[in-house]
Design an enzyme around this catalytic site. Structure first.
Site, PDB file in Angstrom:
ATOM      1  N   ALA A  87     -11.441   5.062   2.276  1.00  0.00           N
ATOM      2  CA  ALA A  87     -12.857   4.708   2.142  1.00  0.00           C
ATOM      3  C   ALA A  87     -13.500   4.193   3.431  1.00  0.00           C
ATOM      4  O   ALA A  87     -14.532   3.534   3.382  1.00  0.00           O
ATOM      5  CB  ALA A  87     -13.012   3.684   1.020  1.00  0.00           C
ATOM      6  N   ASP A 146       0.848  -1.193   0.000  1.00  0.00           N
ATOM      7  CA  ASP A 146       0.000   0.000   0.000  1.00  0.00           C
ATOM      8  C   ASP A 146       0.889   1.251   0.000  1.00  0.00           C
ATOM      9  O   ASP A 146       1.810   1.361   0.807  1.00  0.00           O
ATOM     10  CB  ASP A 146      -0.861  -0.046   1.273  1.00  0.00           C
ATOM     11  CG  ASP A 146      -1.954   1.002   1.289  1.00  0.00           C
ATOM     12  OD1 ASP A 146      -2.374   1.438   0.212  1.00  0.00           O
ATOM     13  OD2 ASP A 146      -2.402   1.353   2.404  1.00  0.00           O
ATOM     14  N   HIS A 192      -7.553   9.989   3.875  1.00  0.00           N
ATOM     15  CA  HIS A 192      -7.165   8.969   4.851  1.00  0.00           C
ATOM     16  C   HIS A 192      -7.504   9.399   6.276  1.00  0.00           C
ATOM     17  O   HIS A 192      -7.581  10.594   6.559  1.00  0.00           O
ATOM     18  CB  HIS A 192      -5.661   8.688   4.734  1.00  0.00           C
ATOM     19  CG  HIS A 192      -5.295   8.037   3.433  1.00  0.00           C
ATOM     20  ND1 HIS A 192      -4.725   8.727   2.398  1.00  0.00           N
ATOM     21  CD2 HIS A 192      -5.446   6.764   3.002  1.00  0.00           C
ATOM     22  CE1 HIS A 192      -4.531   7.903   1.380  1.00  0.00           C
ATOM     23  NE2 HIS A 192      -4.961   6.702   1.713  1.00  0.00           N
TER      24      HIS A 192
END
Ligand code: G3H
Ligand code: 13P
Ligand code: ZN
Length: 322
Positions: free
Chosen positions: A224, A93, A189
């Site tokens: 998300a 990531d 985020h």
């Protein structure tokens, strides 16, 4: 060098194609430790969902890259033991450099993100293409990013977001050869995505423009988490202090999952679920000091969260064996 196929892992190619056709999104859950990994696998096996295990640079520094790799290998065996060999991807990531990507691929990652979104457009293309050329030699899929998300991460930080410009996506995808594209349409985020009173609407108009430019191409949504209010309340009731924590509504995530968005990244919700459960234990039993007695309930809560996401939000439940 250990290749991901030797570990029983998969890349994202087929999974994204099926997610696109089936109008659902594959969950990408971040993990840093054993309990998170156990919960992710258990939750995804019990809902028969494919899963992307996501490791950030910070997670590698925290848990040790070698240990994480063995944990992921163990996850494949654990899923089998639980009764369902669900597809498992091990993904880097927010990869920040070619070196990090190379080291992950050498240790068995099946997918990587190169986040060049903080560079100039041309530099983003250059670093992303370099990663793609290397990764594709090993069948490792690559996620690039265009546009900048607001919020703070370990290595990549940005005070302001810049929405993805739909005019750039065809050129970027063509010139880099990426397999999927992370975009910026209003998410960010962490647990503070929107200010109180501010609109929490994502820019679906931008997403639709992008879909028109690159039909059928897998899109990734970062930042998300929904910032589940029940967890925020529990944390605050049990001595925590999370003020005005606001996330992305589940309705908007459902809408995204049914579009070209094939991967939805969730980290903060898992952190909140575990923290709420741990604070609850300590509020009730301040004398407790066996880590299993608070990490166990935290793990159980994370399983519940993951099952709910897969079944009710991302729609990935039941798609492990499509
Ligand atoms: O996008 C960032 C992820 O939530 C990972 O966070 O860098 O603190 O591990 P981290
Ligand atoms: P959240 O902070 O919203 O969970 O986003 C996680 C993420 O995008 C990881 O790359
Ligand atoms: Zn992210």
């Amino acid at each position: 060098m250990i290749h991901y196929t030797e570990l029983g892992l998969q890349n994202t190619k087929e999974l994204f194609r099926k997610a696109f056709d089936g109008k659902y999104a594959i969950p990408a859950y971040n993990f840093n430790n054993l309990e998170q990994l156990q919960a992710i696998i258990k939750g995804c096996v019990e809902t028969k969902s494919p899963v992307i295990l996501q490791v950030s640079k910070g997670a590698r520094a925290y848990a040790n890259g070698t240990l994480l790799r063995y944990l992921a290998q163990g996850a494949v065996a654990y899923a089998k033991e639980l009764g369902a060999e669900i597809p498992i991807v091990l993904h880097l990531d927010h990869g920040d450099s070619f070196e990090t990507v190379k080291s992950c691929i050498e240790s068995g990652f099946s997918s990587v993100m190169i986040d060049g979104s903080h560079y100039s457009y041309e530099e983003n293309i250059r670093v992303t293409k370099e990663v793609v050329d290397y990764a594709h030699q090993y069948g490792v899929t690559v996620e690039g990013e265009l546009g900048v998300l607001a919020g703070i991460e370990d290595e990549v930080s940005s005070e302001h977001s810049h929405y993805t410009q739909p005019e750039e996506v065809i050129d970027f995808v063509k010139r880099t050869g990426v397999d999927s594209l992370a975009i910026s349409i209003g998410t960010s985020h962490g647990a503070y995505k929107f200010k109180p009173g501010e609109s929490t609407e994502l820019r679906f108009d931008i997403l639709e423009e992008i879909e028109k430019k690159i039909p059928g191409f897998p899109i990734v949504l970062h930042g998300a988490s929904s910032v589940v209010q029940e967890y925020v309340d529990t944390i605050n009731e049990c001595g925590g202090k999370l003020e005005n924590a606001i996330g992305v509504s589940e309705d908007q995530l459902r809408r995204a999952a049914s579009s070209a968005v094939c991967k939805i990244n969730i980290d903060s919700d898992g952190r909140l679920a575990m923290t709420a459960a741990i604070r609850k234990v300590f509020a009730k039993n301040p004398e407790e000091f066996d880590p299993r007695k608070y990490l166990g309930p935290a793990r159980d809560e994370l399983v519940r969260l993951i099952k709910n996401k897969n079944e009710k939000v991302l729609g990935s439940a039941g798609h492990a064996f499509d």
